[in-house]
Design a protein around this motif. Sequence first.
Motif, PDB file in Angstrom:
ATOM      1  N   THR A   1       0.753  -1.167  -0.204  1.00 37.25           N
ATOM      2  CA  THR A   1       0.107   0.100   0.081  1.00 37.25           C
ATOM      3  C   THR A   1       0.733   1.081   0.129  1.00 37.25           C
ATOM      4  O   THR A   1       2.208   1.240   0.279  1.00 37.25           O
ATOM      5  N   ASN A   2       0.255   2.268  -0.160  1.00 33.56           N
ATOM      6  CA  ASN A   2       0.948   3.702  -0.250  1.00 33.56           C
ATOM      7  C   ASN A   2       1.746   3.974   1.209  1.00 33.56           C
ATOM      8  O   ASN A   2       2.919   4.498   1.332  1.00 33.56           O
ATOM      9  N   ARG A   3       1.033   3.453   2.126  1.00 34.88           N
ATOM     10  CA  ARG A   3       1.654   3.752   3.523  1.00 34.88           C
ATOM     11  C   ARG A   3       2.788   2.940   3.931  1.00 34.88           C
ATOM     12  O   ARG A   3       3.756   3.376   4.296  1.00 34.88           O
ATOM     13  N   GLN A   4       2.777   1.689   3.204  1.00 29.89           N
ATOM     14  CA  GLN A   4       3.905   0.818   3.421  1.00 29.89           C
ATOM     15  C   GLN A   4       5.161   1.285   2.384  1.00 29.89           C
ATOM     16  O   GLN A   4       6.351   1.266   2.978  1.00 29.89           O
TER      17      GLN A   4
ATOM     18  N   ARG B   1       5.778   4.535   1.703  1.00 30.95           N
ATOM     19  CA  ARG B   1       6.238   5.533   2.079  1.00 30.95           C
ATOM     20  C   ARG B   1       7.177   5.421   3.383  1.00 30.95           C
ATOM     21  O   ARG B   1       8.121   5.707   3.544  1.00 30.95           O
ATOM     22  N   ALA B   2       6.738   4.416   4.319  1.00 32.24           N
ATOM     23  CA  ALA B   2       7.425   3.689   5.408  1.00 32.24           C
ATOM     24  C   ALA B   2       8.806   3.122   4.953  1.00 32.24           C
ATOM     25  O   ALA B   2       9.688   3.423   5.557  1.00 32.24           O
TER      26      ALA B   2
ATOM     27  N   SER C   1      15.362  -2.029   4.829  1.00 35.54           N
ATOM     28  CA  SER C   1      13.964  -2.283   4.751  1.00 35.54           C
ATOM     29  C   SER C   1      13.859  -3.731   5.197  1.00 35.54           C
ATOM     30  O   SER C   1      14.545  -4.606   4.923  1.00 35.54           O
TER      31      SER C   1
ATOM     32  N   GLN D   1     -11.228   6.437  -5.255  1.00 33.93           N
ATOM     33  CA  GLN D   1     -10.193   6.094  -4.321  1.00 33.93           C
ATOM     34  C   GLN D   1     -10.359   4.441  -4.373  1.00 33.93           C
ATOM     35  O   GLN D   1      -9.202   3.754  -4.351  1.00 33.93           O
TER      36      GLN D   1
ATOM     37  N   ARG E   1       0.148   5.875  -8.657  1.00 33.21           N
ATOM     38  CA  ARG E   1      -0.820   5.193  -7.896  1.00 33.21           C
ATOM     39  C   ARG E   1      -2.113   6.296  -7.750  1.00 33.21           C
ATOM     40  O   ARG E   1      -2.832   6.240  -6.809  1.00 33.21           O
TER      41      ARG E   1
END
Length: 232
Positions: free
Chosen positions: A4-7, A9-10, A21, A90, A125
């Motif tokens: 996902t986008n959150r993963q 970015r992290a 990573s 979305q 994305r």
Amino acid sequence: MAPTNRQARAARAKILAGGKSRKARVERYLKSTESKIKENARNALLLKGIRCSQSMGMVLKDLRSVLAPNCKLLSKNNSLVAFGDSSGQQSLEFLTTKNDCSMFCLASTNKKRPNNLVIGRSFDRALLDMVELGIERYKSLCDYSSAAKKRVGSKPMMLFVGDLWEHDEDCVKLKNLLIDLYKGDPVSKLMHSGLDHIIVFTTAGGGDDNNNNDTKPLIHQRTYFCKLKKNP
């Protein structure tokens, strides 16, 4: 499955901070999404809307046959509207990211818009642009069972007939979308046997007729099989 986008970015934050990573899968995916001099083929996601008639389902199956292997067909209906609220967009961004596709074709049927097809693409994305089409007359590949079949991986020749493809803003956008949808893998050389069909797009009518700018043009899409012959 793509992260996902959150993963993402992290993972990027850890790399910038000097850390490694944790998951090799995320690292491999981030490397595959880096900028390239030559882009890979655009994968297309074929999906159904809230309601989808049998004829529109056949359109998606025929698109899968034409776009293979750079496409993925989802069999279940999806509760989303492309041009509705932001939640529908979305959902499209989530599905395209999850299935690693940068283009999509959404088929749906309702009372106001029967036989509706939305073609769109995404970048980084996020949705970039979309075009809504209404299909009036359609003949499936099953109607031409005796005709020669397209080879998997072959390149189509595309011909756009009509002045609207160069002068009308909506037709110019649609032309660009259709080229991205059908062009397949980028190649530097071609064999003659790889050119086995031609797709012809012809515009009829439009805003210039009877000074009515609200009239949308009628677009005919026809596919012809090419037979190579020896030079006598």
